[in-house]
Design an enzyme around this catalytic site. Structure first.
Site, mmCIF file in Angstrom:
data_model
loop_
_atom_site.group_PDB
_atom_site.id
_atom_site.type_symbol
_atom_site.label_atom_id
_atom_site.label_comp_id
_atom_site.label_asym_id
_atom_site.label_seq_id
_atom_site.Cartn_x
_atom_site.Cartn_y
_atom_site.Cartn_z
ATOM 1 N N ARG A 106 0.810 -1.208 0.000
ATOM 2 C CA ARG A 106 0.000 0.000 0.000
ATOM 3 C C ARG A 106 0.845 1.260 0.000
ATOM 4 N NH1 ARG A 106 -5.004 -2.176 2.504
ATOM 5 N NH2 ARG A 106 -6.491 -0.476 2.483
ATOM 6 N N ARG A 145 -21.752 -3.005 2.362
ATOM 7 C CA ARG A 145 -21.047 -4.286 2.535
ATOM 8 C C ARG A 145 -21.346 -4.933 3.892
ATOM 9 N NH1 ARG A 145 -14.732 -4.373 1.813
ATOM 10 N NH2 ARG A 145 -14.863 -2.680 3.316
ATOM 11 N N ARG A 178 -18.435 -3.600 8.923
ATOM 12 C CA ARG A 178 -17.131 -3.144 9.384
ATOM 13 C C ARG A 178 -17.202 -1.729 9.966
ATOM 14 N NH1 ARG A 178 -12.621 -4.465 4.895
ATOM 15 N NH2 ARG A 178 -11.970 -2.339 5.406
ATOM 16 N N ARG A 189 -10.236 7.081 4.187
ATOM 17 C CA ARG A 189 -9.568 5.925 3.555
ATOM 18 C C ARG A 189 -9.240 6.240 2.093
ATOM 19 N NH1 ARG A 189 -13.860 1.469 4.663
ATOM 20 N NH2 ARG A 189 -12.486 0.106 3.450
HETATM 21 P P1 AP5 Z 1 -14.765 -5.762 -1.539
HETATM 22 O O1 AP5 Z 1 -14.375 -6.881 -2.455
HETATM 23 O O2 AP5 Z 1 -14.942 -6.114 -0.090
HETATM 24 O O3 AP5 Z 1 -13.800 -4.496 -1.733
HETATM 25 P P2 AP5 Z 1 -12.282 -4.254 -1.340
HETATM 26 O O4 AP5 Z 1 -11.628 -3.612 -2.501
HETATM 27 O O5 AP5 Z 1 -11.663 -5.520 -0.813
HETATM 28 O O6 AP5 Z 1 -12.455 -3.185 -0.197
HETATM 29 P P3 AP5 Z 1 -11.824 -3.059 1.260
HETATM 30 O O7 AP5 Z 1 -12.653 -2.037 1.989
HETATM 31 O O8 AP5 Z 1 -11.688 -4.395 1.942
HETATM 32 O O9 AP5 Z 1 -10.439 -2.476 0.959
HETATM 33 P P4 AP5 Z 1 -9.570 -1.676 1.887
HETATM 34 O O10 AP5 Z 1 -8.338 -1.671 1.091
HETATM 35 O O11 AP5 Z 1 -10.056 -0.354 2.331
HETATM 36 O O12 AP5 Z 1 -9.601 -2.495 3.289
HETATM 37 P P5 AP5 Z 1 -8.549 -3.405 4.030
HETATM 38 O O13 AP5 Z 1 -9.282 -4.402 4.804
HETATM 39 O O14 AP5 Z 1 -7.468 -3.855 3.094
HETATM 40 O O15 AP5 Z 1 -16.123 -5.152 -2.102
HETATM 41 C C1 AP5 Z 1 -16.774 -4.062 -1.436
HETATM 42 C C2 AP5 Z 1 -18.309 -4.213 -1.588
HETATM 43 O O16 AP5 Z 1 -18.638 -4.096 -2.975
HETATM 44 C C3 AP5 Z 1 -18.866 -5.579 -1.140
HETATM 45 O O17 AP5 Z 1 -20.112 -5.374 -0.524
HETATM 46 C C4 AP5 Z 1 -19.017 -6.382 -2.440
HETATM 47 O O18 AP5 Z 1 -20.071 -7.322 -2.363
HETATM 48 C C5 AP5 Z 1 -19.317 -5.267 -3.438
HETATM 49 N N1 AP5 Z 1 -18.775 -5.563 -4.780
HETATM 50 C C6 AP5 Z 1 -17.562 -6.135 -5.072
HETATM 51 N N2 AP5 Z 1 -17.407 -6.230 -6.414
HETATM 52 C C7 AP5 Z 1 -18.543 -5.684 -6.960
HETATM 53 C C8 AP5 Z 1 -18.975 -5.468 -8.301
HETATM 54 N N3 AP5 Z 1 -18.224 -5.834 -9.336
HETATM 55 N N4 AP5 Z 1 -20.166 -4.887 -8.494
HETATM 56 C C9 AP5 Z 1 -20.947 -4.502 -7.454
HETATM 57 N N5 AP5 Z 1 -20.592 -4.682 -6.150
HETATM 58 C C10 AP5 Z 1 -19.411 -5.266 -5.922
HETATM 59 O O19 AP5 Z 1 -7.830 -2.351 5.011
HETATM 60 C C11 AP5 Z 1 -8.489 -1.809 6.150
HETATM 61 C C12 AP5 Z 1 -7.495 -0.984 6.974
HETATM 62 O O20 AP5 Z 1 -6.418 -1.833 7.449
HETATM 63 C C13 AP5 Z 1 -6.776 0.153 6.239
HETATM 64 O O21 AP5 Z 1 -7.558 1.336 6.201
HETATM 65 C C14 AP5 Z 1 -5.491 0.298 7.082
HETATM 66 O O22 AP5 Z 1 -5.724 1.025 8.271
HETATM 67 C C15 AP5 Z 1 -5.160 -1.142 7.457
HETATM 68 N N6 AP5 Z 1 -4.256 -1.797 6.472
HETATM 69 C C16 AP5 Z 1 -4.555 -2.910 5.711
HETATM 70 N N7 AP5 Z 1 -3.515 -3.247 4.933
HETATM 71 C C17 AP5 Z 1 -2.532 -2.324 5.178
HETATM 72 C C18 AP5 Z 1 -1.222 -2.140 4.655
HETATM 73 N N8 AP5 Z 1 -0.716 -2.948 3.706
HETATM 74 N N9 AP5 Z 1 -0.504 -1.092 5.124
HETATM 75 C C19 AP5 Z 1 -0.979 -0.264 6.058
HETATM 76 N N10 AP5 Z 1 -2.219 -0.387 6.614
HETATM 77 C C20 AP5 Z 1 -2.991 -1.409 6.168
#
Ligand code: AP5
Length: 234
Positions: A106, A145, A178, A189
């Site tokens: 990221r 979601r 969430r 975000r």
């Molecule tokens: P979904 O597939 O869940 O989307 P996503 O891209 O995975 O979204 P996230 O919110 O999980 O990503 P994120 O990067 O913010 O969160 P993360 O957990 O990594 O789909 C979303 C919704 O849309 C669902 O309801 C689905 O059904 C729907 N959908 C999907 N495809 C669709 C389509 N084609 N059409 C219609 N609907 C659809 O990170 C969370 C936090 O963790 C960060 O903010 C940070 O604080 C920390 N963190 C995580 N990784 C790191 C890192 N590497 N470095 C630093 N901090 C980190």
């Protein structure tokens, strides 16, 4: 050389190929949805750094205590914490044939560190799938979601609701909303994504390993496109 994806899932594939798949895109672009399907089809683990942090928060570990306030504000967790966790995770035996990363790297330092890890552990090739989506679609996807507590299955109350309200179709477990999927935190975000993660698009494009994926379509159509890209690269 293209390898039939079913062969890979059954344990086949080109000798020496240990695919490192990275899903890159803003919150809500469908990284987790597609990563689950890729992992199942190609027989590789789905590694979500967000899920790893949420699990640590749930268990009240030291790592979880550090990550929790940052996640609640929509900020990134510091690189050194993320990297220690990732390096340990990819060294486990279930990553022997590769992995699918969702939400990592990221930042540029995370991307550079992953490059070294891949070189050290002979993961090759790296395939970056860049989920391209209009900003307006993200808030609806994220606020709607719901995620299954037991198996991580993903739903959306607007577009992909479960058959029974609040319960997972697959394993009957409770669906959760969430804490960072509120409009106020989603804005922060997206700002973090633009500032810290979006530069990775140019970084990977310059290396010739990035493919744009139209993430505006239906999930199944996107999956077909993604499977096609991976079959060519593996
Ligand atoms: P979904 O597939 O869940 O989307 P996503 O891209 O995975 O979204 P996230 O919110 O999980 O990503 P994120 O990067 O913010 O969160 P993360 O957990 O990594 O789909 C979303 C919704 O849309 C669902 O309801 C689905 O059904 C729907 N959908 C999907 N495809 C669709 C389509 N084609 N059409 C219609 N609907 C659809 O990170 C969370 C936090 O963790 C960060 O903010 C940070 O604080 C920390 N963190 C995580 N990784 C790191 C890192 N590497 N470095 C630093 N901090 C980190």
């Amino acid at each position: 050389m293209a390898v039939a994806t079913d062969d890979r899932a059954a344990g086949g594939g080109r000798a020496g190929t240990r695919l490192a798949v990275i899903l890159l895109g803003p919150p809500g672009s469908g990284k987790g949805t597609q990563a689950q399907r890729i992992a199942e089809r190609f027989g590789m683990p789905h590694l979500s750094t967000g899920d790893m942090f949420r699990e640590n928060v749930g268990r009240g570990t030291e790592l979880g205590r550090k990550a929790k306030p940052l996640m609640e504000r929509g900020e990134l967790v510091p690189d050194e914490i993320v990297l220690a966790m990732v390096e340990e995770r990819v060294s486990r035996p279930d990553c022997d044939r590769g992995f699918v990363f969702d939400g990592f790297p990221r930042t540029l330092p995370q991307a550079e560190a992953l490059k070294l890890i891949c070189a050290r552990q002979s993961f090759h090739p790296t395939v970056v799938l860049h989920m391209v989506i209009e900003r307006g679609a993200l808030v609806r996807r994220l606020t709607g979601r719901r995620i299954c507590k037991a198996g991580g299955h993903i739903y959306n109350v607007y577009d992909r609701p479960p058959k029974r309200d609040g319960l997972c179709d697959v394993d009957d477990s409770k669906l959760i909303h969430r804490a960072d999927d509120t409009e106020a935190v989603i804005g922060d975000r997206l700002t973090a994504y633009d500032r810290q993660t979006r530069p990775l698009v140019d970084y990977y494009r310059a290396q010739g390993v990035l493919t744009d994926v139209d993430a505006m379509g239906a999930p199944d159509a996107i999956t077909q496109a993604v499977f096609g890209i991976l079959a060519e690269k593996s």
